[in-house]
Design a protein around this motif. Structure first.
Motif, PDB file in Angstrom:
ATOM      1  N   GLU A 374      46.513  35.127  30.529  1.00 22.56           N
ATOM      2  CA  GLU A 374      46.194  36.491  30.964  1.00 22.56           C
ATOM      3  C   GLU A 374      45.649  36.578  32.380  1.00 22.56           C
ATOM      4  OE1 GLU A 374      43.964  39.125  28.182  1.00 22.56           O
ATOM      5  OE2 GLU A 374      44.122  37.373  26.866  1.00 22.56           O
ATOM      6  N   TYR A 375      44.980  35.516  32.815  1.00 18.17           N
ATOM      7  CA  TYR A 375      44.244  35.616  34.076  1.00 18.17           C
ATOM      8  C   TYR A 375      44.587  34.473  35.026  1.00 18.17           C
ATOM      9  CZ  TYR A 375      41.402  39.016  31.553  1.00 18.17           C
ATOM     10  OH  TYR A 375      40.987  40.089  30.825  1.00 18.17           O
ATOM     11  N   ARG A 386      36.542  33.726  41.056  1.00 19.08           N
ATOM     12  CA  ARG A 386      36.984  35.084  40.746  1.00 19.08           C
ATOM     13  C   ARG A 386      38.171  35.062  39.801  1.00 19.08           C
ATOM     14  NH1 ARG A 386      34.951  38.975  44.805  1.00 19.08           N
ATOM     15  NH2 ARG A 386      33.583  37.796  46.157  1.00 19.08           N
ATOM     16  N   GLN A 387      38.511  36.267  39.309  1.00 16.69           N
ATOM     17  CA  GLN A 387      39.527  36.377  38.265  1.00 16.69           C
ATOM     18  C   GLN A 387      40.497  37.506  38.626  1.00 16.69           C
ATOM     19  OE1 GLN A 387      38.336  38.420  34.623  1.00 16.69           O
ATOM     20  NE2 GLN A 387      38.836  36.588  33.447  1.00 16.69           N
ATOM     21  N   ASN A 389      43.702  39.828  37.034  1.00 18.95           N
ATOM     22  CA  ASN A 389      44.493  40.220  35.867  1.00 18.95           C
ATOM     23  C   ASN A 389      45.970  40.136  36.273  1.00 18.95           C
ATOM     24  OD1 ASN A 389      46.061  41.752  34.024  1.00 18.95           O
ATOM     25  ND2 ASN A 389      44.247  42.904  33.399  1.00 18.95           N
ATOM     26  N   THR A 392      48.262  43.381  35.925  1.00 18.42           N
ATOM     27  CA  THR A 392      48.099  44.467  36.906  1.00 18.42           C
ATOM     28  C   THR A 392      48.090  43.951  38.346  1.00 18.42           C
ATOM     29  OG1 THR A 392      45.686  44.294  36.812  1.00 18.42           O
ATOM     30  CG2 THR A 392      46.726  45.820  35.255  1.00 18.42           C
ATOM     31  N   THR A 394      45.729  42.561  39.965  1.00 23.72           N
ATOM     32  CA  THR A 394      44.504  43.051  40.619  1.00 23.72           C
ATOM     33  C   THR A 394      43.314  42.174  40.239  1.00 23.72           C
ATOM     34  OG1 THR A 394      45.388  45.261  40.282  1.00 23.72           O
ATOM     35  CG2 THR A 394      43.118  45.140  40.995  1.00 23.72           C
ATOM     36  N   TYR A 395      42.413  41.980  41.190  1.00 23.99           N
ATOM     37  CA  TYR A 395      41.162  41.281  40.885  1.00 23.99           C
ATOM     38  C   TYR A 395      40.359  42.071  39.850  1.00 23.99           C
ATOM     39  CZ  TYR A 395      41.379  37.717  44.540  1.00 23.99           C
ATOM     40  OH  TYR A 395      41.717  36.632  45.298  1.00 23.99           O
ATOM     41  N   THR A 396      39.742  41.369  38.918  1.00 21.48           N
ATOM     42  CA  THR A 396      38.820  42.016  37.978  1.00 21.48           C
ATOM     43  C   THR A 396      37.421  42.013  38.607  1.00 21.48           C
ATOM     44  OG1 THR A 396      38.126  40.002  36.857  1.00 21.48           O
ATOM     45  CG2 THR A 396      40.151  41.044  36.052  1.00 21.48           C
ATOM     46  N   ASP A 397      36.442  42.527  37.885  1.00 17.50           N
ATOM     47  CA  ASP A 397      35.071  42.564  38.420  1.00 17.50           C
ATOM     48  C   ASP A 397      34.345  41.230  38.263  1.00 17.50           C
ATOM     49  OD1 ASP A 397      35.420  45.185  39.081  1.00 17.50           O
ATOM     50  OD2 ASP A 397      34.621  45.952  37.191  1.00 17.50           O
ATOM     51  N   GLU A 430      34.454  32.283  30.429  1.00 16.21           N
ATOM     52  CA  GLU A 430      33.808  32.818  31.642  1.00 16.21           C
ATOM     53  C   GLU A 430      32.291  32.621  31.704  1.00 16.21           C
ATOM     54  OE1 GLU A 430      36.058  35.871  30.446  1.00 16.21           O
ATOM     55  OE2 GLU A 430      37.577  34.509  31.212  1.00 16.21           O
TER      56      GLU A 430
END
Length: 602
Positions: A374-375, A386-387, A389, A392, A394-397, A430
């Motif tokens: 997933e990541y 960092r991670q 997604n 999408t 896009t970077y997650t938080d 995580e």
């Protein structure tokens, strides 16, 4: 052992710099377009940009490349003032001539319409430009009368021949010939003149300057005809390009827009707003056949749609800074590359179509990158993990702070291990579950497929450190000595071997779980530091990439057989390699190119 061929090159983007226009070269046959990056000239198929060829024979940075009007030759000019003229027909691009018209960086080149003469301009020490015969280098005129470096030049495509030049002394120089002599300067601009271009019919030439203004002049007399707009752009004009029938003009500007002008009515037909960030400044444009291209400060190349100014036909993304990390999705359909400036690009492995990962990332060099289903996880020299997604893009938080600069990471069975220069950190779901301070300055990390072993390469003690992982802590169980700092290590997919590379040009294969040397023969055919190693999915082959620009493919069952892909990335070290399947290797390098190779075991 094997034959190989280069299947695709996902090419570097143009090298750009703030306040500097770049020059795109147009193909008279309409097939390709040209730009430069570092020591390379990139020849890119305009219809299918995944097809490209790269010329790497310059010994320093190249600034401009232009096709001859016949289409049979390309002239490229570099930082030292050299021009190389080479053929476009042969794969080897045989050198026809080499001249040294000025003693400093060349900024623009133009051919006369009969292919006989050439003008080169730039920042020479004793002169800012020169006109010469393209066959012999014999001088056919002087470029004089301007007091500062010349940024742009063009040859009138019809008789009587004229040359115009745009200079940093805010003037346009007009020359008549042959032999070409200074006729006059035009002083309408109040800032640097960045682009001068004749219309294809030779009736008009257009100039663009850092004052945001565009002027049109008579092609023969150089009388001022008119100004476009008042002014044409809110920011400096970096490029102007004519359409084939001389009725329209495309302009690109630092105000992050391009405009399409009707020359007869002097009115804007359409405005293309490219973006609102600094990197969306437009530093060049090209109009070739039905294609309208513009280049952003980010290096992205946008294909404009005349019928729909709000939505481009396509945007070519990628890298123009050295690529430092490489990974692929679990099904190998998508390749991820990350660069020195913190940008990550995802590529379709079959088509080369790409996109940039969105969101706030590291903002600087990425040192590690791994995927699960997933990541995508990355670690960078902003001392964070960092991670992304991957659905999408896009970077997650998620942002995990590290106490020092990370040097590598690996991920298997939900266990993510990253090593900073000071410690090893183990994460599960995580969350940090274990950390171990170390003093040997880790340089590489590998986790085997069931996460029962973690190995860390040392750059101070030249050792591979083997740890057993029991689900919560790492226990040091073995050490393997090398003669140089460890640069990379990787477990085979079947868990039977570990390959480790070092700065002493060697790759050593170890048996797992004994961690004893598998072959008496170490693999030492590289001529400089080995940067990376990667296993084929069937665990039979190891690929290595080196500072020496070569990739070597090694066989586990026949350790004395290997295939050398020479000059895989000419004039550039290879930073990472990866297998997509048992016959396909991906390589990335300091040259910012991503290459896909077919390797066929014999």
């Amino acid at each position: 052992m094997a034959a190989y061929s280069n299947k695709y090159i996902y090419a570097t983007l143009p090298r750009t710099a703030r306040g500097q226009p770049i020059v795109l070269g147009s193909d008279p046959k309409g097939k390709n377009f040209l730009y430069t990056h570092g020591n390379s000239v990139i020849i890119r198929d305009i219809e299918n940009p995944a097809i490209c060829d790269i010329y790497t024979e310059h010994s320093c940075a190249v600034n401009v490349a232009k096709y001859s009007p016949s289409g049979f030759y390309i002239a490229s000019g570099d930082q030292s003032g050299k021009i190389r003229i080479w053929d476009t027909v042969n794969k080897e691009h045989i050198l026809k001539n080499e001249f040294h018209p000025i003693g400093g960086p060349i900024k623009d080149i133009a051919w006369s319409p009969d292919n006989q003469r050439m003008v080169a301009v730039g920042e020479g020490r004793e002169r800012f430009g020169h006109v010469f015969m393209s066959e012999t280098g014999t001088s056919v005129g002087e470029i004089s009368g301007q007091s500062k470096p010349i940024n742009s030049c063009d040859f009138r495509p019809t008789r009587p021949f004229r040359i115009v030049t745009g200079s940093e002394d805010n003037t346009i120089g007009v020359f008549e010939g042959p032999p070409f002599k200074f006729k006059m300067t035009k002083q309408e601009h109040s800032r640097f003149v960045q682009a001068v271009r004749y219309s294809p019919n030779g009736n008009i030439f257009a100039s663009g300057g850092f004052d945001g203004k565009i002027f049109l002049y008579d092609g023969s007399s150089a009388d001022l005809l008119s100004e476009l707009g008042s002014p044409a752009h809110k920011g400096g004009v970096y490029g102007v390009a004519w359409n084939g029938d001389s009725t329209k003009l495309l302009t690109s500007s630092g105000d992050k827009t391009c405009k399409l002008w009707d020359v007869e009515t002097k009115s804007v037909i359409s405005e293309f707003v490219i973006g609102n960030q600094v990197e969306d400044q437009q530093v060049s444009c090209l109009w070739q056949g039905n294609y309208l291209l513009t280049v952003s400060l980010s290096g992205f190349i946008t294909y404009l749609d005349i019928n729909n100014p709000a939505k481009p036909i396509r945007v070519i993304k990628g890298h123009n800074k050295p690529i430092t990390v490489l990974a692929s999705s679990l099904d190998q359909s998508i390749i991820y590359t990350g660069s020195h400036d913190g940008n990550i690009t995802s590529w379709n492995a079959k088509t080369g179509e790409n996109d940039k990962i969105q969101g706030i990332g590291h903002g600087n060099q990425i040192n590690g990158m791994k995927l699960d289903s997933e990541y995508l996880y990355t670690c960078g020299i902003d001392d964070s993990l960092r991670q992304v997604n991957i659905k999408t893009n896009t970077y997650t938080d998620l942002q995990i702070k590290l106490n020092a600069q990370p040097k590598g990471m690996d991920l298997n069975s939900n266990i993510l291990v990253t090593a900073t220069v000071k410690e090893i950190i183990v994460l599960k779901n995580e969350k940090k579950i274990f950390n171990l301070p170390v003093d040997y300055e880790p340089s590489a990390v590998a986790v085997n497929s069931d996460a029962s072993y973690v190995v860390i390469g040392g750059s101070l003690d030249n050792k591979v450190h083997v740890y057993k992982f029991n689900g919560s802590i790492l226990e040091h169980t073995a050490e393997c000595d090398h003669l140089g700092p460890i640069t990379d290590c990787a477990f085979s997919p079947n868990n039977e071997y570990l390959a480790a590379s070092d700065a002493n040009r060697k790759i050593i294969l170890y048996k797992v779980p004994e961690f004893t040397v598998a072959h008496k023969q170490d693999w030492g055919f590289h001529s400089a530091r080995v940067n990376c190693v990667a296993w084929s999915p069937n665990s039979k082959l190891v690929a290595s990439g080196s500072l020496d620009t070569t990739i070597i493919v090694w066989s586990v069952s026949s350790p004395n057989k290997h295939t050398i892909i020479k000059n895989a990335h000419p004039q550039s070290q290879i930073t990472r390699v990866l297998w997509l399947d048992d016959e396909t290797i991906v390589s990335v390098g300091q040259d910012c190119n991503t290459k896909i190779w077919n390797v066929t075991p014999i």
